[in-house]
Design an enzyme around this catalytic site. Structure first.
Site, PDB file in Angstrom:
ATOM      1  N   GLY A  68       0.812  -1.204   0.000  1.00 24.83           N
ATOM      2  CA  GLY A  68       0.000   0.000   0.000  1.00 24.83           C
ATOM      3  C   GLY A  68       0.845   1.253   0.000  1.00 24.83           C
ATOM      4  O   GLY A  68       1.942   1.285  -0.559  1.00 24.83           O
ATOM      5  N   LEU A  69       0.341   2.301   0.638  1.00 26.86           N
ATOM      6  CA  LEU A  69       1.006   3.602   0.717  1.00 26.86           C
ATOM      7  C   LEU A  69       1.317   4.160  -0.667  1.00 26.86           C
ATOM      8  O   LEU A  69       2.386   4.716  -0.911  1.00 26.86           O
ATOM      9  CB  LEU A  69       2.294   3.512   1.555  1.00 26.86           C
ATOM     10  CG  LEU A  69       2.123   3.165   3.031  1.00 26.86           C
ATOM     11  CD1 LEU A  69       3.466   3.036   3.718  1.00 26.86           C
ATOM     12  CD2 LEU A  69       1.266   4.196   3.743  1.00 26.86           C
ATOM     13  N   CYS A  70       0.363   3.980  -1.591  1.00 23.21           N
ATOM     14  CA  CYS A  70       0.546   4.517  -2.954  1.00 23.21           C
ATOM     15  C   CYS A  70      -0.707   5.269  -3.389  1.00 23.21           C
ATOM     16  O   CYS A  70      -1.150   5.155  -4.542  1.00 23.21           O
ATOM     17  CB  CYS A  70       0.915   3.418  -3.934  1.00 23.21           C
ATOM     18  SG  CYS A  70      -0.071   1.914  -3.834  1.00 23.21           S
ATOM     19  N   GLY A  71      -1.303   5.990  -2.455  1.00 24.04           N
ATOM     20  CA  GLY A  71      -2.460   6.807  -2.781  1.00 24.04           C
ATOM     21  C   GLY A  71      -3.667   5.967  -3.169  1.00 24.04           C
ATOM     22  O   GLY A  71      -3.934   4.921  -2.575  1.00 24.04           O
TER      23      GLY A  71
ATOM     24  N   PHE B 257      -4.039   4.351  -5.931  1.00 25.61           N
ATOM     25  CA  PHE B 257      -3.656   3.459  -7.034  1.00 25.61           C
ATOM     26  C   PHE B 257      -4.431   2.140  -7.011  1.00 25.61           C
ATOM     27  O   PHE B 257      -5.073   1.757  -7.997  1.00 25.61           O
ATOM     28  CB  PHE B 257      -2.143   3.190  -6.957  1.00 25.61           C
ATOM     29  CG  PHE B 257      -1.680   2.079  -7.853  1.00 25.61           C
ATOM     30  CD1 PHE B 257      -1.538   2.274  -9.211  1.00 25.61           C
ATOM     31  CD2 PHE B 257      -1.387   0.825  -7.336  1.00 25.61           C
ATOM     32  CE1 PHE B 257      -1.118   1.244 -10.039  1.00 25.61           C
ATOM     33  CE2 PHE B 257      -0.971  -0.209  -8.152  1.00 25.61           C
ATOM     34  CZ  PHE B 257      -0.830   0.007  -9.512  1.00 25.61           C
TER      35      PHE B 257
END
Length: 299
Positions: free
Chosen positions: A90-93, A95
């Site tokens: 995760g931690l990709c907005g 996406f």
């Protein structure tokens, strides 16, 4: 004063926490930037080849009857397979959510036509979300969805594509679509669905290519060439989608971590101002108490 001292301690702890978070997001941004460069080079190299081979297939498929090729047979869609490509982390907005949303649109469209749906998640996030939503997974792929991005190469993509093709030939599913986020640049990812099987010159991504006026000379004959080139073209199409999604993931994460780092910097500045104001107020209060005590003793 004890209350004020407690407030200063709390602000100091928050400042330390934000500084640590800022270091992490900054480091993640740098890592994603490095990975993005390699992923972008990979998709840039394969995209012209993939687009050209799809254009050739679209051009020649219009000359074939559906009965002449096993991958061109259009039949009633009893069961549809939707391949959903996301990231492992995760931690990709937004996406991953965007990829799931476009996949859900394809799933709802098939359901509205009365088709059964099976899904093939490629990426841990897709597996987690689709499992939580109660979707039926395609059988025979093992833990592919969890390991595909650990060693992404043409061989591993080819194995998955071959299993999908075998399932189409054996009529396990009558239609295959790929849902993923296409890489445009570091800040822009385009949620996309592509028709994988059956191959048709009327599919959205092939309309422009299908109308091409190129006239090919086939040796030894059209049927034999199509029989050999189609599997490779389909494997390339899936591999390109995986590379697109991989590059899009790193671009989205780099952008998200850049924003997080900037936001942490702004918050850090506000906290330092609040800390300094509280500290100055504390010092002023202590001075006033000392002056008041001195005057009382003098009196």
């Amino acid at each position: 004063r004890s209350t004020m001292a407690g407030g200063l301690k709390e602000v100091r702890e928050r400042i330390g926490s934000v500084q640590n978070t800022m270091q992490i997001t900054s480091a993640m941004k740098m890592v994603s930037a490095a990975k993005l460069r390699r992923a972008q080079d990979a998709i840039t190299r394969i995209r012209p080849y993939a687009e050209k081979i799809q254009a050739i297939i679209a051009n020649v498929s219009s000359t074939l009857n559906s009965s002449e090729g096993v991958f061109s047979q259009e039949r009633k869609i009893e069961t549809a397979l939707v391949v959903v490509i996301t990231s492992n982390r995760g931690l990709c907005g937004a996406f991953n959510n965007n990829s799931i949303k476009i996949a859900n649109s394809a799933i709802l469209e098939h359901k509205s036509n009365g088709s059964n749906i099976v899904v093939l998640p490629l990426g841990k996030k897709a597996t987690e979300i689709l499992e939580r939503n109660g979707h039926t997974f395609a059988e025979g792929f093992g833990d592919t969805s969890l390991t595909i991005f650990d060693n992404l190469n043409f061989e591993s993509a080819s194995e998955i594509a071959q299993q999908i093709m075998d399932g189409f030939i054996s009529m396990k599913w009558d239609s295959v679509q790929i849902a993923y986020s296409q890489f445009k640049n570091a800040a822009v990812q385009i949620p996309t669905t592509e028709c994988f099987l059956p191959i048709s010159d009327s599919s959205t991504e092939c309309e422009e290519a299908a109308t091409s006026s190129n006239d090919y000379i086939f040796e030894p004959n059209l049927e034999e060439i199509i029989e050999n080139i189609l599997p490779n073209a389909l494997k390339t199409q899936l591999y390109k989608a995986l590379l697109d999604s991989n590059a899009a993931e790193h671009g989205a994460r780099m952008t998200a971590m850049h924003s997080a780092t900037e936001n942490a910097g702004d918050l850090l500045q506000e906290l330092k101002i609040s800390y300094n104001k509280a500290r100055q107020a504390s010092i002023t209060t202590e001075i006033l108490e000392i002056v008041a005590g001195s005057e009382a003793l003098g009196g």
